[in-house]
Design an enzyme around this catalytic site. Structure first.
Site, PDB file in Angstrom:
ATOM      1  CB  SER A  52      -0.935   0.023   1.208  1.00  0.00           C
ATOM      2  OG  SER A  52      -0.193  -0.123   2.405  1.00  0.00           O
ATOM      3  CG  ASP A 352      -4.658   5.511   6.405  1.00  0.00           C
ATOM      4  OD1 ASP A 352      -3.470   5.308   6.777  1.00  0.00           O
ATOM      5  OD2 ASP A 352      -5.155   4.939   5.409  1.00  0.00           O
ATOM      6  CG  HIS A 355      -1.542   3.683   4.476  1.00  0.00           C
ATOM      7  ND1 HIS A 355      -2.780   3.188   4.835  1.00  0.00           N
ATOM      8  CD2 HIS A 355      -0.823   2.627   4.027  1.00  0.00           C
ATOM      9  CE1 HIS A 355      -2.805   1.877   4.592  1.00  0.00           C
ATOM     10  NE2 HIS A 355      -1.631   1.512   4.112  1.00  0.00           N
TER      11      HIS A 355
END
Ligand SMILES: *[C@@H]1O[C@H](CO)[C@@H](O)[C@H](O)[C@H]1NC(C)=O
Ligand SMILES: *[C@@H]1O[C@H](CO)[C@@H](O)[C@H](O)[C@H]1NC(C)=O
Ligand SMILES: *[C@@H]1O[C@H](CO)[C@@H](O)[C@H](O)[C@H]1NC(C)=O
Ligand SMILES: *[C@@H]1O[C@H](CO)[C@@H](O)[C@H](O)[C@H]1NC(C)=O
Length: 377
Positions: A52, A352, A355
């Site tokens: 990610s 978040d 991340h």
């Protein structure tokens, strides 16, 4: 970070998103680059593997195919740069986006969600991907069902099956890849993050060498295909992420690093991984003269920001996230109904729970570009 299975509806229409994505790349690809006065070596293309921290939209396709909800395909993801969600786990561009811009290349298109040419590069990274095969993690409670077949080995197979569309006849491929920039990772964060739900730290530390071996083997595999420049990022300090701070708090105050306020044992795990990875990469470098095998530090830039936020343009309360309530409410994560978003994402390190913001990625990319430009084998 492991994707969390939220119970809201499916991601938005993939075809509509693809068009928006293509438009935004055309309109915005040259805006707001990382400023750097260093000479930049020109690459013809950019191939990227990872999770990610580097996924530019593959997760939209992969999660939908498994009927898994995907927060990053919902607002406010993408709000700062693209103006809409792209599948990137951030408010805007990732480190590899800044690097592509700086090298004069298009933002690297996600291999599973792009219906055009990959001659200037392809991104195989998928949120939630592991270095090792997903089968190692399928039996872990809670998160096991989210262990999808997107590991580094799977991504390499996708790369190899794309080859005929990049270069032909096959003898031309080595020459084509000589001029490409490769990023192998980051990989490893998900191998460890998933395992935290089912294993203790000494069990997790015992398979770090195997994770590292998998990454160095993958690195050699792209070198065999003709790669001459391979960047291998380490992992960020896992003990600083708001999600881990909320999920795995330490009862003992000594469990926190007094300077940074991060969980010591999780940061030690990252330091251990990164030191083994650097040794492994040095060995690969020694074996392959004429190839640049470059370690990219993902740990120090985050610690820099955590320790001296104001000096680097960030706000003081650095270990909280801009979007969602990961600090105190795991069920109100970013992209979920009821989640709030901060006024000024550019002053936050974490977008978040796990991340980074575009502002953080801009800083990380600057360091990585310096490393790449100044590397001598
Ligand atoms: C890609 O484009 C081709 C030709 O334009 C079309 O036939 C195909 O359905 C498209 N695929 C996707 C996944 O959009
Ligand atoms: C993943 O791959 C394994 C074999 O490599 C297979 O047994 C399994 O069914 C696959 N799982 C998914 C979800 O595709
Ligand atoms: C970790 O788990 C293993 C296997 O269950 C156990 O033998 C070991 O004592 C545990 N270590 C710690 C530090 O809890
Ligand atoms: C956490 O968020 C959920 C969803 O917004 C809400 O229903 C719940 O009351 C919150 N819990 C706490 C402890 O704030």
């Amino acid at each position: 970070m492991p994707p969390i299975a939220y119970d809201y509806d499916r991601p938005p229409c993939y075809h509509a998103m693809k068009l928006l994505c293509a438009l935004s790349v055309l309109l915005l690809a040259s805006a707001g680059a990382v400023s750097s006065s260093l000479p930049v070596r020109r690459y013809g293309s950019f191939f990227n593997f990872g999770d990610s921290f580097a996924d530019t939209g593959n997760d939209v396709v992969v999660f939908a195919a498994h009927s898994l909800a995907n927060p990053s395909s919902r607002p406010p993801y993408g709000m700062t740069f693209f103006g809409h969600p792209t599948g990137r786990n951030s408010n805007g561009r990732l480190a590899i986006d800044f690097i592509a811009e700086e090298l004069g290349l298009p933002l690297v298109p996600p291999s599973l969600a792009h219906n055009g040419s990959f001659r200037q590069g392809a991104n195989f990274a998928v949120a939630g991907a592991f270095a090792r095969d997903a089968s190692f993690y399928r039996d872990i409670p809670l998160v096991g069902p989210l262990a999808l077949n997107t590991s580094s080995g799977v991504q390499l197979r996708w790369f190899e099956s794309l080859k005929p569309s990049l270069c032909h006849p096959a003898q031309e491929c080595k020459g084509f890849f000589h001029k490409a920039l490769f990023f192998m990772g980051e990989f490893g964060v998900n191998d460890y993050s998933f395992s935290l739900f089912g294993k203790n730290l000494s069990q997790i530390r015992s398979f770090v060498p195997d994770v590292v071996k998998t990454i160095s083997t993958a690195t050699e595999r792209v070198i065999t295909q003709g790669a001459k420049t391979v960047v291998v990022p380490g992992i960020p300090p896992m003990g600083c992420s708001p999600l881990n701070l909320a999920m795995f708090p330490s009862a003992d105050p000594a469990g926190y690093d007094p300077r940074a306020g991060c969980l010591k044992q999780l940061n030690d795990l990252a330091i251990y991984h990164n030191s083994l990875l650097q040794e492994a990469i040095k060995k690969v470098q020694t074996k392959h003269r004429g190839v640049k095998v470059i370690y990219a530090d993902f740990f120090s830039p985050i610690i820099d920001i955590v320790v001296s936020p104001q000096k680097l343009g960030f706000r003081g309360e650095i270990l909280s996230s801009c979007c969602g309530k990961y600090n105190f409410n795991v069920s109100a994560g970013c992209g979920m109904p009821g989640a709030t978003v901060c006024q000024d994402p550019s002053s936050y390190l974490y977008w978040d729970g796990g991340h980074f913001t575009e502002a953080a990625y801009r800083y990380i990319a600057k360091g990585w570009l310096n490393t790449i430009n100044n590397y001598h084998a």
